[in-house]
Design an enzyme around this catalytic site. Structure first.
Site, PDB file in Angstrom:
ATOM      1  N   ASN A 228      -5.766 -15.700  16.061  1.00  0.00           N
ATOM      2  CA  ASN A 228      -4.873 -14.975  15.557  1.00  0.00           C
ATOM      3  C   ASN A 228      -4.578 -15.480  14.309  1.00  0.00           C
ATOM      4  OD1 ASN A 228      -2.667 -13.486  14.798  1.00  0.00           O
ATOM      5  ND2 ASN A 228      -1.779 -13.866  16.733  1.00  0.00           N
TER       6      ASN A 228
ATOM      7  N   CYS B 143      -2.648  -9.916  16.355  1.00  0.00           N
ATOM      8  CA  CYS B 143      -2.940  -9.784  17.855  1.00  0.00           C
ATOM      9  C   CYS B 143      -3.151  -8.325  18.255  1.00  0.00           C
ATOM     10  CB  CYS B 143      -1.885 -10.468  18.668  1.00  0.00           C
ATOM     11  SG  CYS B 143      -0.078 -10.292  18.389  1.00  0.00           S
TER      12      CYS B 143
ATOM     13  N   HIS C  41       4.420  -9.130  20.820  1.00  0.00           N
ATOM     14  CA  HIS C  41       2.893  -9.510  21.170  1.00  0.00           C
ATOM     15  C   HIS C  41       2.228  -8.815  21.847  1.00  0.00           C
ATOM     16  CE1 HIS C  41       0.237 -12.647  22.009  1.00  0.00           C
ATOM     17  NE2 HIS C  41       0.424 -12.661  23.363  1.00  0.00           N
TER      18      HIS C  41
ATOM     19  N   ASP D 291      -5.911 -12.527  25.719  1.00  0.00           N
ATOM     20  CA  ASP D 291      -4.601 -12.671  24.799  1.00  0.00           C
ATOM     21  C   ASP D 291      -4.668 -13.532  23.851  1.00  0.00           C
ATOM     22  OD1 ASP D 291      -1.843 -13.440  24.133  1.00  0.00           O
ATOM     23  OD2 ASP D 291      -1.250 -13.892  26.061  1.00  0.00           O
TER      24      ASP D 291
END
Length: 1117
Positions: A204, A209, A456, A473
């Site tokens: 990231n 993200c 997020h 993730d």
């Protein structure tokens, strides 16, 4: 996604960033003293049993909120999972115009070394009027000593928080909520995604993200990946300038790397600057722009049309008349579909709504060509769906009541298998190909966790459409089950288990802020074609070679690091290095060791073998080399300390010498090679006894302001400087009997110390030792006043403190206008004098300077006060960073005078003309509103000489306040509220005992389910008389507003209370509806004028923060 440090680049103030507040605030958080009478009240609910993560909801009541005069404010301590926590807020923002709010480990200062704890939490500011408008943001963090608080620097705009009509600040009280779940600390660093799942994540860059989740989804559509690999690129392309090559490179690394992959090459190929990279864009927007860009780049290549083949579907918009034979149709293509979440329980309900038939009748009849106005039905039907169906769920929508975007966290279900042929093809147009079976299977679920201003993003994907799901993730990829990918992403509310099952407590529900916002389905009949095999043969040879070479270099570096413990780096400095560097790269000490020749030698290598390496490299025979070890002195200088002994040189292990010489035990050994030259040829170095001292000499030329290295000498400690002046003159090229002055360079940190050396005192008494530096120069005598730096100490002082500063005009904060060489020790007055001189300005006090924010790359919001800092160094420091930029502005009056004044922006509404003129009124801070009015009267044209003025506070088209004439202006805020000046109408001055003064606002009702009221235009006061009907009042309003009969006939009139309209008839007596009140506020009753907003937007409404738009996503290459 969490951002460890504040981002570089032009970060805007309204952009949401998750940061530890301490990265932005100087010093550690200190508890704030709160008097007992004003102490905040807090409540705690539902402590969970300890088995599954301990969860707690904590409510903090903050009274006297607007009068909090401390920069930061802490809640009382509460306990979750055995740990102490507290909430930290910045009521006026942490260097931003937003409320800043963080969760803080309350006892961080007393916890043992190495502590850490992991928590998922949400923070909220409660809306006390409509709880559905409560602003809540969710995140997670591993807390430790370095990051003991975490949260949201831009939680919500201060303009919203302090606006009483919004409902967050009621009776000057704010309610803050925290929901905290403490989880087991994750061993994040040792987890190997590739080993555990076969896949790797994406790094990231900071708030990217959203891009990572989209890129993972596209990568896991193999047909798309194969097409990207087949886009023509050449070995001469640079990945940072070519989107196809950057995407090929990224996909290759995702396929073959063992660790997470960086996206910087790709964002650079987009032409994004650092600011863009740190902005959270909309995924749908990025998806569309990227698709269009690739579609364009694929034209004329073997993969032309791939984007359309995969993602493009078509629908038909139609309007069909009911009573005549007329139908209008228009075919449109789509790459994704936006589906409503609000009011829909699942995907099928959204599709039902998408194709819902709208009837055009009454006032809304359709004008059919050749048939005039006709009743008709209007709708959309699908001609075909694409093989890869991208569904964007409308989780974010505009709330007209709050004039802001809100996130819809309602429960919304989506199936694993989606049948779009259901109910006899109800979604399909008559032109659709019925032989194609539109049955889809779910491939990926993109999730947003958090609120409207940020949060997020991550994705659940099943790459081969098997039963195994994976969560992508950022850098971490984990295996997940179907429940996590589907059920848990529906959103809605969740009940916490009862803490006391025996008691009849109402269940504690909390909203789930993590939910799906994009779904990708693959058509079952196309899945074998789309989930195809992609291997090395699909990758261009030049790309394979390039990326393999990159991998090999990376592997080489890794091996180099892995074997580092077997090797020692030996850095060898020689006289040549000192000559090259002193006076150019460095001025203090002797050498920059990073710029000298270094040797990587195995620790087991005998020292003699190393000397042979040196002989080969420098052409100095082994027997003529003498090496000195460098040492760091207590005063932070670094000098040759002693020669290696013959015994040390005989040691079999280089590493032992390093360890003996280097207490820090780093992997480097620094040596000075002493070589004696006779007619440019090396000779054996002279013997060295304890009496001998090795000294280094620098020559200073005050006229040229130059310092250079001239050599070294071995001297006897009992001798005196006067004994070597002849040799020094020879080194300098001076006459043998030239008079010279000597100075010892002692240290340069934190300040320069360079002292005069007495030529008649022995070196020993002067405490001169091995490695010391002596600077010398000719004395200037009469010329001393002509030189800026006549002696070595003053020159070294100048060098140590000189600072090149780039100056920019405040109105052009991106452009360097000029550069000045200044001293860090310059006072405020020195700096403004130099700038004034550069600008040709007579009065330096008319300059105002502003410091640079190193994180946002913008000027700081507050300028530097007159003599508000001691030195230039204070102007350039920003927390723990130093910049070289200052902004200037030229004022029309001296700054000290200006600082005693307050400037207000007042919008003057002329009584008879349709114009608004903005006036900047500047008066002493202790002035009153009456003084502002008197000043304004000198600037504006009044309708008659005796006209009286008043000033109103207007916000979002509502009047909040008439300012008393005695109110002091220093407390008036014109940043978010509009100050409106107007003449007081005669009818108000002559108001009778049975008359009433009411508020009149314009409004329109939004189309859609909620029919919410939206105010617009200019609000005003109106006097109404007892017994007066609406019809009579309407006539007065029409005359006052100069509205034509045709337009006015369409207006409706309503008594408004708490935002709800109660429509009035012409015969209604308006007077009776309004209670007698002396307070005017946005939630009081008002007379509402309902009509279409046709007025042009006035420029001055900009300071009402109507809408702050993000920069749209742009890919420039």
């Amino acid at each position: 996604m969490t951002i460890m440090t504040p981002p570089p680049g032009d970060q805007q103030e309204d952009e949401e960033m998750l940061v530890p507040h301490s990265d932005l605030v100087d010093g550690t958080a200190q508890p704030m003293e709160v008097s007992e009478t004003e102490a905040a009240v807090s409540t705690v609910e539902n402590q969970q049993p300890a088995e599954d993560p301990p969860t707690l909801k904590f409510t903090w009541t903050v009274p006297n909120f607007s009068r909090q005069n401390t920069r930061k404010h802490y809640s009382e301590v509460f306990v979750v999972g055995g740990y102490k926590w507290r909430i930290l807020i910045f009521p006026k923002g942490n260097n931003v115009d937003h409320l800043s709010m963080y969760l803080d480990v309350a006892d961080a200062a007393t916890l043992p070394y190495g502590w850490s704890r992991y928590a998922q939490f949400s923070l909220a500011v409660v809306n006390q009027i409509h709880t559905r408008y409560t602003i809540r943001k969710e995140t997670q963090h591993q807390f430790n000593a370095r990051e003991s608080d975490w949260g949201f620097t831009s939680f919500m705009p201060l303009s919203e928080l302090y606006d009483p009509s919004r409902g967050y600040l009621v009776n000057d009280t704010v309610y803050v909520e925290a929901e905290v779940a403490v989880r087991k600390v994750l061993d994040y660093w040792s987890y190997d995604s590739k080993k555990e799942t076969g896949f790797v994540g994406l790094k990231n860059q900071g708030a990217t993200c959203y891009m990572n989740s989209l890129l993972q989804t596209l990568y896991h559509i193999p047909y798309f990946r194969k097409a990207v690999y087949h886009m023509p690129t050449t070995e001469n392309d640079a990945p940072t300038a070519s989107i196809p090559l950057a995407l090929q490179s990224l996909f290759y690394k995702l396929q073959y790397n063992d660790t997470s992959v960086a996206t910087k090459e790709l964002t650079k190929s987009f032409g994004w600057d650092t600011y863009d990279s740190f902005m959270q864009h909309d995924v749908q927007e990025l998806n569309r722009v990227l698709s269009e860009k690739l579609e364009d780049k694929m034209k004329g290549t073997v993969v032309e049309g791939t984007i359309q083949q995969l993602f493009e579907g078509h629908h038909m918009n139609y309007i069909e008349c009911i009573n005549v034979d007329y139908k209008s149709t228009r075919k449109e293509s789509f790459y994704d579909l936006q589906l409503d979440v609000k009011g829909c329980k699942d995907v099928y309900a959204s599709f039902d709504k998408y194709v819902e038939v709208e009837r055009l009748e009454g006032d809304n009849k359709y004008h059919a060509e050749g048939h005039g106005l006709q009743d008709a039905k209007k709708g959309v039907l699908f001609i075909d769906f694409p093989p890869v169906l991208q569904l964007q769920l409308k989780r974010f929508e505009y709330d007209f009541m709050r004039d802001t975007m809100v996130k819809i966290n309602d429960r919304y279900e989506f199936p694993l298998e989606l049948d779009l042929d259901r109910e006899n093809g109800k979604y399909l147009s008559p032109d659709a190909d019925m032989s194609v079976r539109n049955r889809y299977t779910l491939h990926s679920v993109l999730v947003h966790s958090g609120g409207v201003h940020g949060g997020h993003y991550y994705a659940f994907i099943r790459p081969t459409l098997s039963d195994q799901w994976y969560k992508f993730d950022d850098e971490r990829v984990t295996k997940e089950d179907l429940k996590r990918a589907l059920d848990e992403q529906y959103g809605g509310e969740e009940e916490l288990p009862q803490t006391n099952p025996g008691f009849n407590n109402p269940p504690f529900k909390f909203t789930k802020y993590s939910n799906a916002y994009m779904l990708v389905y693959i058509r079952e009949s196309d899945k074998d074609k789309i989930i195809c095999n992609v291997d090395e043969k699909d990758i261009a040879e030049h790309l394979r070679i390039r990326l393999k070479k990159e991998q090999e270099e990376k592997e080489e570096k890794r091996k180099y690091k892995a074997q580092a413990h077997l090797f020692t780096i030996i850095k060898v400095a020689r006289d040549q290095d000192l000559k090259e560097q002193i006076g150019k790269d460095i001025y203090f000490d002797l050498v920059d060791h990073d710029k000298v020749r270094s040797f990587r030698i195995q620790k087991q290598t005998p020292f003699q073998q190393f000397k042979e390496e040196v002989a080969k490299e420098f052409g100095v025979p082994v027997q003529l080399q003498r090496f000195w070890i460098w040492a760091k002195r207590q005063n932070h200088t670094y000098r040759p300390n002693r020669p290696l002994t013959p015994q040390e040189e005989l040691q079999p292990v280089v590493g032992q010498i390093r360890e003996a010489s280097n207490k820090a035990n780093t992997a480097e050994l620094k040596l000075f090679l002493e070589v004696e030259l006779l007619v440019e040829r090396p000779i054996p170095p002279p013997d060295k006894s304890k009496e001998d001292i090795l000294l280094f000499f620098k020559l200073y030329d005050p006229e040229k302001q130059e310092l250079r290295y001239v050599g070294r000498l071995m001297v006897k400690s009992s001798s005196k400087p006067m004994d070597i002046t002849g040799k020094l003159n020879e080194m300098a090229g001076f006459a043998p009997d030239e008079e010279i002055e000597l100075f010892e360079e002692i240290k340069f940190e934190p300040c320069v110390m360079c002292e005069h050396l007495d030529k008649k005192t022995s070196f020993k008494l002067c405490q001169i030792e091995d490695g010391d530096i002596i600077c010398f120069q000719k004395p200037l005598g009469n010329k001393e006043t002509e030189c800026r730096y006549p002696a070595v100490p003053s020159f070294l002082e100048y060098v140590q403190n000189r600072q090149l500063v780039r100056f920019r005009a405040l109105e052009k904060p991106k452009e360097d206008e000029f550069v000045l060489e200044l001293s860090k020790l310059h006072t405020y007055d020195d700096v403004v004098e130099r700038v004034a001189e550069k600008l040709g300005l007579d009065d330096p006090s008319k300059l105002r300077l502003t410091s640079h924010n190193c994180y946002s790359q913008q000027p700081k919001p507050q300028p530097i006060k007159y003599r508000g800092v001691d030195h230039l160094s204070d102007m350039l420091v920003h927390y723990n960073q130093t910049s070289d930029i200052l902004y200037y502005e030229v004022l029309d009056i001296p700054l000290p005078e200006l600082q005693g004044l307050k400037t207000l922006k007042v919008a003057f509404h002329h009584a008879t003309k349709e114009e608004v003129v903005i006036h900047n009124i500047r008066l002493p801070k202790q002035s009153t509103v009456g003084d502002v009015i008197n000043e304004l009267k000198t600037k504006v044209e009044l309708s008659h000489p005796d006209a009286e003025l008043r000033i109103l506070e207007v916000f979002y088209h509502k009047i909040y306040k008439i300012f008393p004439l005695t109110e002091r202006i220093e407390n008036i805020n014109d940043q978010y509220w509009t100050l409106r000046a107007e003449e007081i109408p005669e009818e108000e001055k002559n108001i009778g005992p049975n008359d009433r003064l009411i508020l009149v606002y314009h409004f329109a009702k939004e189309t859609g389910q909620n029919q919410q009221v939206q105010n617009f235009g200019e609000p005003f006061f109106l006097v109404i008389h007892e017994g007066e009907t609406l019809e009579e009042i309407k006539n007065r309003i029409q005359k006052k507003l100069h509205v034509s009969d045709e337009d006015f006939a369409k207006w409706k009139f309503a008594f408004m209370s708490m935002g709800r309209p109660e429509y009035l008839q012409d015969s209604d007596v308006v007077y009776n509806r309004f209670q007698r009140r002396d307070v005017y506020g946005a939630f009081e009753q008002y007379l509402g004028l309902e009509h279409t907003d046709t007025s042009p937007k006035r420029a001055y409404s900009a300071n009402q923060n109507r809408h702050t738009y993000e920069k749209p996503v742009k890919i420039y290459n």
